[in-house]
Enzyme design. Sequence first.
Site, PDB file in Angstrom:
ATOM      1  CE1 TYR A 144      -4.026 -11.149  -7.831  1.00 43.15           C
ATOM      2  CE2 TYR A 144      -3.285 -10.049  -5.827  1.00 43.15           C
ATOM      3  CZ  TYR A 144      -4.060 -11.017  -6.449  1.00 43.15           C
ATOM      4  OH  TYR A 144      -4.874 -11.829  -5.700  1.00 43.15           O
ATOM      5  CG  ASP A 239      -4.570  -1.728  -6.585  1.00 47.26           C
ATOM      6  OD1 ASP A 239      -4.534  -1.472  -5.364  1.00 47.26           O
ATOM      7  OD2 ASP A 239      -4.667  -2.881  -7.045  1.00 47.26           O
ATOM      8  CE  LYS A 267      -1.004  -6.772  -0.126  1.00 52.26           C
ATOM      9  NZ  LYS A 267      -1.045  -6.688  -1.562  1.00 52.26           N
TER      10      LYS A 267
HETATM   11  C1  LIG Z   1      -2.330  -7.304  -2.356  1.00 51.82           C
HETATM   12  C2  LIG Z   1      -2.895  -6.489  -3.443  1.00 51.82           C
HETATM   13  C3  LIG Z   1      -4.266  -6.530  -3.778  1.00 51.82           C
HETATM   14  C4  LIG Z   1      -5.204  -7.535  -3.162  1.00 51.82           C
HETATM   15  O1  LIG Z   1      -5.401  -7.328  -1.799  1.00 51.82           O
HETATM   16  P1  LIG Z   1      -6.002  -8.540  -0.913  1.00 51.82           P
HETATM   17  O2  LIG Z   1      -6.158  -7.933   0.432  1.00 51.82           O
HETATM   18  O3  LIG Z   1      -4.993  -9.641  -1.006  1.00 51.82           O
HETATM   19  O4  LIG Z   1      -7.287  -8.918  -1.534  1.00 51.82           O
HETATM   20  C5  LIG Z   1      -4.737  -5.642  -4.707  1.00 51.82           C
HETATM   21  N1  LIG Z   1      -3.917  -4.764  -5.320  1.00 51.82           N
HETATM   22  C6  LIG Z   1      -2.605  -4.709  -5.045  1.00 51.82           C
HETATM   23  C7  LIG Z   1      -1.751  -3.700  -5.734  1.00 51.82           C
HETATM   24  C8  LIG Z   1      -2.038  -5.571  -4.118  1.00 51.82           C
HETATM   25  O5  LIG Z   1      -0.728  -5.535  -3.887  1.00 51.82           O
END
Ligand SMILES: *Cc1c(COP(=O)(O)O)cnc(C)c1O
Length: 431
Positions: A144, A239, A267
């Site tokens: 994701y 990511d 995060k």
């Molecule tokens: C949480 C997450 C996102 C999205 O971040 P948001 O701040 O919710 O838009 C993208 N990539 C990964 C791997 C994530 O865990």
Amino acid sequence: MKLSKSEAAYQRACELIPGGVNSPARAFGAVGGTPIFMDRGKGPYLYDLDGNQYLDYIGSWGPLIWGHAHPEILAALEETMKRGTSFGAPTERESVLAELVIDAVPSVERVRFVNSGTEATMSAIRVARGVTKRDLIIKFAGNYHGHVDSLLVAAGSAAATLGVPNSPGVTEGTTKDTLVLEYNDVEGLQSAFDLHGDRIAGVILEPICGNMGVVVPSSPFLQALRGLTTDHGAILIFDEVMTGFRVALGGAQEVFGVTPDMTTLGKIIGGGLPVGAYGGKAEIMDQVMPAGPVFQAGTLSGNPLAVAAGYASLKKLRDEPPYEQLDQMGDRLAKGFHQAAKDAGLKTQIQRVGSMMTLFFNEEPVTGWATASKSDTEKFSKFFWGMMERGVYLPCSQYEALFFSALHKEPEIDQTIDAARETLAEIAKSK
Ligand SMILES: *Cc1c(COP(=O)(O)O)cnc(C)c1O
């Protein structure tokens, strides 16, 4: 467990906000029941509207590696707040945070701050396409990257075929430039590059996946990713929105010793406030406007409060690294869960890196979406509610990683293991 105030708050919210929540992950859709409304948090604990206390294993879905309401982070916010909340002009603090990120994360020579992980990944793939002047992006099923249109894509019918939209409102035109492959599938990756190599702008992945539950990449897979992207002139994007500063100061790239071309963060780097970032080699990042032609902007990007909370959190991680302790606690938790499941006669897979972990109700080790999707989600729902009744707040889906903070020490971990032992025994009896 009394939840009447939460239930009333939920009924009201449903009249005002779609589904009563501002992000679907909070809605308990996968486990049934109504979401619990929170009042406050302190250290490793959450407190709901009805006054129930929970040992928190979501940490706001990753950011809160120092727990809730950490005094040093609150002090940084208070100090900053007095001087104003936003200027729409640069501040020195942004460079201070940028320098810390650049020092910590191997692939990052320049970094741009944004407001969420979604914005970070969206911008990174735009840069990858702008720099390579190619269209195709490879992503992996079960990974994701936020709600970016071109990444909200499910695998087509055959491997190495183009993706199809997996949400209404995402057009086929948007998704036709995304290839969806199976995580850890070296052959699939090889054949995608054989077929489309000169059209692939970049590959984006979670270098430790957390968004189908915790799934670790094999070393041949990592090697193939690095080798094929280099050979074909494509940009490798890690990511690390979840793993950055979570599994090590330098993220998964530090753990594996594999350096991507670009990295996305979020995060933890916001310390509980909304921040994302993307960065990479200077020659790539200098293509971003105003240094270069690739457009990307944000009214509140580099916001003083968000940067202050992020800096307080990261500086503490750098100066008092908790990673060894987190790993020890993780090991204790994983072993405890494993023994409890074994004693209950339940087949589970416990997959963990540092302070992120998933207990899969699954017969076989989970290596990608093909195996993850065979998990027994009904058993997971029972596990979730059984733990909740015992005061342990887990992520409300089999396909989410649990996180714990540096303030989860032996007593809290052992309390969690005791709750799991009771719950798993109960599940085994009820089948
Ligand atoms: C949480 C997450 C996102 C999205 O971040 P948001 O701040 O919710 O838009 C993208 N990539 C990964 C791997 C994530 O865990």
